[in-house]
Structure formats: structure tokens, C-alpha cells
Scaffold this active site. Sequence first.
Site, short mmCIF file in Angstrom:
data_model
loop_
_atom_site.label_atom_id
_atom_site.label_comp_id
_atom_site.label_asym_id
_atom_site.label_seq_id
_atom_site.Cartn_x
_atom_site.Cartn_y
_atom_site.Cartn_z
CB CYS A 190 -23.05 60.58 100.30
SG CYS A 190 -24.47 61.66 100.27
CE LYS A 193 -29.71 49.01 110.81
NZ LYS A 193 -29.06 49.74 111.90
N GLY A 249 -26.21 54.01 102.43
CA GLY A 249 -25.03 53.64 103.21
C GLY A 249 -23.88 53.35 102.28
CB SER A 250 -20.67 51.69 102.84
OG SER A 250 -21.13 50.44 103.31
CD GLU A 300 -29.95 57.21 96.13
OE1 GLU A 300 -28.85 57.58 95.67
OE2 GLU A 300 -30.97 57.13 95.44
N GLY A 316 -24.45 48.12 100.71
CA GLY A 316 -25.51 48.20 99.69
C GLY A 316 -25.50 46.99 98.77
CD GLU A 374 -17.84 56.99 100.54
OE1 GLU A 374 -18.13 55.84 100.95
OE2 GLU A 374 -18.69 57.86 100.31
P1 NAD Z 1 -23.07 51.50 106.37
O1 NAD Z 1 -23.19 50.85 105.04
O2 NAD Z 1 -22.06 51.00 107.30
O3 NAD Z 1 -24.47 51.42 107.15
C1 NAD Z 1 -25.67 51.94 106.61
C2 NAD Z 1 -26.85 51.28 107.30
O4 NAD Z 1 -26.87 49.90 106.92
C3 NAD Z 1 -26.76 51.29 108.82
O5 NAD Z 1 -28.05 51.48 109.36
C4 NAD Z 1 -26.25 49.90 109.15
O6 NAD Z 1 -26.57 49.45 110.44
C5 NAD Z 1 -26.95 49.08 108.08
N1 NAD Z 1 -26.33 47.78 107.78
C6 NAD Z 1 -25.06 47.37 108.01
N2 NAD Z 1 -24.88 46.10 107.59
C7 NAD Z 1 -26.06 45.70 107.06
C8 NAD Z 1 -26.52 44.50 106.45
N3 NAD Z 1 -25.72 43.45 106.30
N4 NAD Z 1 -27.80 44.44 106.01
C9 NAD Z 1 -28.62 45.51 106.12
N5 NAD Z 1 -28.25 46.67 106.71
C10 NAD Z 1 -26.99 46.78 107.16
O7 NAD Z 1 -22.87 53.07 106.07
P2 NAD Z 1 -22.59 54.24 107.13
O8 NAD Z 1 -21.18 54.12 107.61
O9 NAD Z 1 -23.69 54.28 108.13
O10 NAD Z 1 -22.73 55.52 106.20
C11 NAD Z 1 -21.72 56.05 105.42
C12 NAD Z 1 -21.88 55.64 103.97
O11 NAD Z 1 -23.16 56.07 103.48
C13 NAD Z 1 -20.86 56.27 103.04
O12 NAD Z 1 -20.41 55.32 102.12
C14 NAD Z 1 -21.67 57.35 102.33
O13 NAD Z 1 -21.17 57.73 101.06
C15 NAD Z 1 -23.00 56.70 102.22
N6 NAD Z 1 -24.07 57.69 102.01
C16 NAD Z 1 -24.62 57.76 100.77
C17 NAD Z 1 -25.61 58.70 100.51
C18 NAD Z 1 -26.26 58.79 99.16
O14 NAD Z 1 -27.35 59.33 99.08
N7 NAD Z 1 -25.65 58.29 98.10
C19 NAD Z 1 -26.02 59.57 101.54
C20 NAD Z 1 -25.41 59.46 102.79
C21 NAD Z 1 -24.44 58.50 103.02
#
Ligand code: NAD
Length: 493
Positions: free
Chosen positions: A281, A172, A225-226, A247, A230, A382
Amino acid sequence: MKLLNFIGGEWIEDNSLQTMPVINPANGEQLGTIPLSTKFQVEIAAQKAKEAQKQWALVPAPKRADYLYEIAFKLKEKKEHLAQILTKEMGKVIEEARGEVQEGIDMALYMAAEGRRLFGETVPSELPNKFAMSVRAPIGVAGLITPWNFPIAIATWKSFPALVAGNTVIWKPSNETPFMAYELAKIFEEVGLPPGVVNVVFGSGPTVGTAIVEHPDIRVISFTGSTTTGSKVAELGGKHLKKVSLEMGGKNAVIVMDDANLDLALEGILWSAFGTAGQRCTACSRVIVHKNVKQELENRLVEATKQLTIGDGLDPSVKVGPVINKAALEKINHYVQIGKQQGANLLIGGEILSEGELSKGYYYAPTIFTDVEATSILAQEEIFGPVISIIEVSSLEEAIEVNNGVKFGLSSSIFSQDINKIFKAQQLLDTGIVYVNAGTTGAEIHLPFGGTKGTGNGHRDSGQAALDVYTEWKSIYVDYSGKLQRAQIDNNA
Ligand code: NAD
């Protein structure tokens, strides 16, 4: 363009699903639409992936790897095409988009080579005529959930190790960046990956993401993701006894000591703070500087920031592109207002840019605050935009304490010419990645990628460590003595 789900090797058109527009953040242009899938599409994808996995696991790993070599060649062939689309849907400047595609190529080649390794162990048994070894076994179906900021690289960090190890995949992608998912799925199809081995389901996180995390046949979840999302994934995955690799967010710092090469530090800070408009990130969002060089570094940072060209990342002269969407713009501005209210000293930026062509997209001025309190909101949370907080310190010990005094632990960096300080710092900095005399970004795919504390839960993307996410260790004992030999008992007779 109307993007479709890719399930069981087919592009599935389902007009009953609602759709969502995909917008170019540089100019507001609509690039296409994605379907907002439901739990039903996840169930079909899980069924296809489960069926396909039985055969895929039996394909010898070197043969599975051959697909990855083919994928690497396709990615190379299409590198410029992919980079252009990446910039259009995500906003990062074209040079960085090319770098991101290159990361996918590197990962394909690295994981393809794993097809002829996937090393386990052979160990001597404590009993005669008995053989003992461990092998990596696939887990089954892997559910991958990815963010928008590295829409192709992160997908390759996750899907390639999963595939070479014999798993099938349901992916996804973020709704903001589905074109990279579409392009990568097309490549999987073009190289003839068997149907069902990779499935792409578009849709919202709460609906499709949750359905993936909950599904009983999807046994490993890899999420980037965030930290907020997470944590939800970890909670739900934990309830269903899933293996969950996370991550998440960062609040990364560059430390500049008073013996640093300031020219180098300046370049490192600009690149890691304002590259990808601060939406990596690993982006540098804190500069922890020794009081003896603070004023000089500040002056030079401000002068250099004035020179940055802001605009559409497809223009090769542009250094800072847009942020992903309006909500991101508002979130960044909200933090900047908090910074001002809490007494941080704004040196440059601090505003949404809306002059001329910029009014069509989502642009934030590269922003530098100084005299920021290490414990303030600006220096703790962040922000995920082009905003740096400068924090003054008087010693290396204090710099390390400030660096470690946040809830995240992804990346850190130190600029110094003193080998003793450098080694002390690399030992004490509580982050998954440490850079010396370079900014906070620039990971290479053959080392583990990930972080400590609120950034992760002990797993890593990239390198050998990624294989640990997508495999189970299986220990095998072969007794050819022809009699019952009891471990721990008969060897003491
Ligand atoms: P996000 O958490 O909003 O979304 C990430 C993914 O999770 C998306 O595909 C989203 O649709 C999905 N999602 C949202 N709600 C969900 C739920 N309840 N259950 C399952 N999946 C769900 O993050 P974003 O805004 O897309 O990305 C930015 C964030 O990602 C920042 O916090 C950044 O630091 C982090 N990031 C971390 C790394 C790493 O390797 N540590 C790398 C890149 C980005």
C-alpha cells in the site's frame, strides 16, 4: 490441504460449503482449498465471540497480555516456517516475508506491554471530595477484514490491540492468502486462548465481509483493502452506526531534489517501487524529480532495473516476485497500455513476462515511464504493480503540489540534503507517513500507520493510535462528599 473455519475454538468441517482453490502465484501450483462460508457461519462466530467476550473483558489486561507474549514466542519459533508459506501463497520474496513475520512479532511484544499500561487519565474534579478519571473500555466484538498483500502483519496490527483491550475477534482474511490466517489461528489455539476469543471465517468479501459489517453484535469494524471496497464497508457500517476504521489505497511518491544523494535515492526508489512487486500500500509509484537531476536519475534507474532478478520468491537471489493473480497481471497491463496511449514515454518493462518458468506464474516486468503528466491516469490511480511514473518538476513547491495532487494520502518521501527543504516538506506533504532520505516504505509498528484523504477515515493501525480503534473512552466520577454536588452549579456558589 483443506483449510477449515476456526469458530468457538474448533476447526469446523462443513462439507455442504463450496470450496475455492488457493494458488501459488509463482508457479500456479494449488496449495489447498478454503470453504466459501455463508452468513450462517458469521452468525455462529458472532454468537461465540459475544459469549466469550463477557469473560475475556474480565480477565485483567496484564493476563490478557501474557497470551500475546506467548504468541510472540511462537511466532519467533515458527518464523522461518511462516515466511516460507507466506512466500508460497502471496509471492513476496523470502527476505521480505521474514520481515513481515518479524512485524507480527514486534506487534505482539508491543501490544503485550500495553497490558500493563492501557493508560487513561486522572484529572482533578472541580468539586471537593470528588474523583475524576477516564479508562479505556473494550467495545465488544471486533470484525477484522484484511487484504492479501500483508497477510500476517495486518492481521496482527488489528487483532493484537483488539485482544489486549478486551475485545473478541471475528477475522475474515483475503481468499488469496488464507494460509497465514490458518497458521495464526493455530498459534492462538496453541497458546490456549479461550474458545471464541478469536474466530476465523473464510469466504468471499461480498458474502462474509458484508455479513460481518452488518451483524448487530459486531460493533467495531477494522478494514484494510482497496478504496472501492472500503467505501462500501464505510457506507454499510455507517448505516448500522458502527465504528469503522479504514486503511485503503495509496499513490505514493518519492521526491528527488537537485541536492539529493542520488545513490541513496536510487536505492530507496528501487526498494519501495519494486519490493513486493509494487504491491505494498506504501509502494512508490511516482517519482517526482527536479529537472536538474532528472536525466541522470532516469539513466541510473533504468540500468539498475535491468539488473533485477525476477522469479519465484523462494529463490534467495530473486529480487522481484510474481503479482498475486491473473486479474492483477491484467489490471497492471491495462494501466500500462493507457500510459502508452496517453503519451508517457516507456523507458523499460511494460509487458507480462512469460518466458520459461515464468510462464507458470504471474510476472510483470518492472516498468518505468517518464515524462508523465501529473494529472494523467497513470499518475493518479493506484496500479498496485511494479510500475513507476517519473514526473519532472522545477521547485520544491511544485514537487509538493504534485505529491498532494492525488486522491490518496498514505506515504511520501523526500531526498534532499537541505534541512530547510526537508522541514518545509514534512510540514506540507499531505500524507499520513513521511520519510526523509528513505523510500516510501519501512514503517515501524510503534508509530501510527495510515493515511489521509482517500486512504483512510481518520483512524490508524499500529502504535497507541490502534488502541483508539478498539476501545471506548469511559469517564468515571466518584463523589465521596456524601451529598449531591452539582457540576457547573455548586462550584460557583
Ligand atoms: P480488496 O478491497 O479487494 O479486499 C480487501 C478485503 O475486503 C478482502 O478480505 C476482501 O475479501 C474483502 N471484501 C471484498 N469485498 C467486500 C465487501 N463488499 N464487504 C466487505 N469486505 C469485502 O483489497 P485487496 O485487493 O485484498 O488488497 C489490496 C488493496 O489494499 C490495495 O488498494 C492496497 O493499497 C490496500 N492496502 C492498504 C493498506 C493500508 O494500510 N492503507 C495496507 C495494505 C493494503
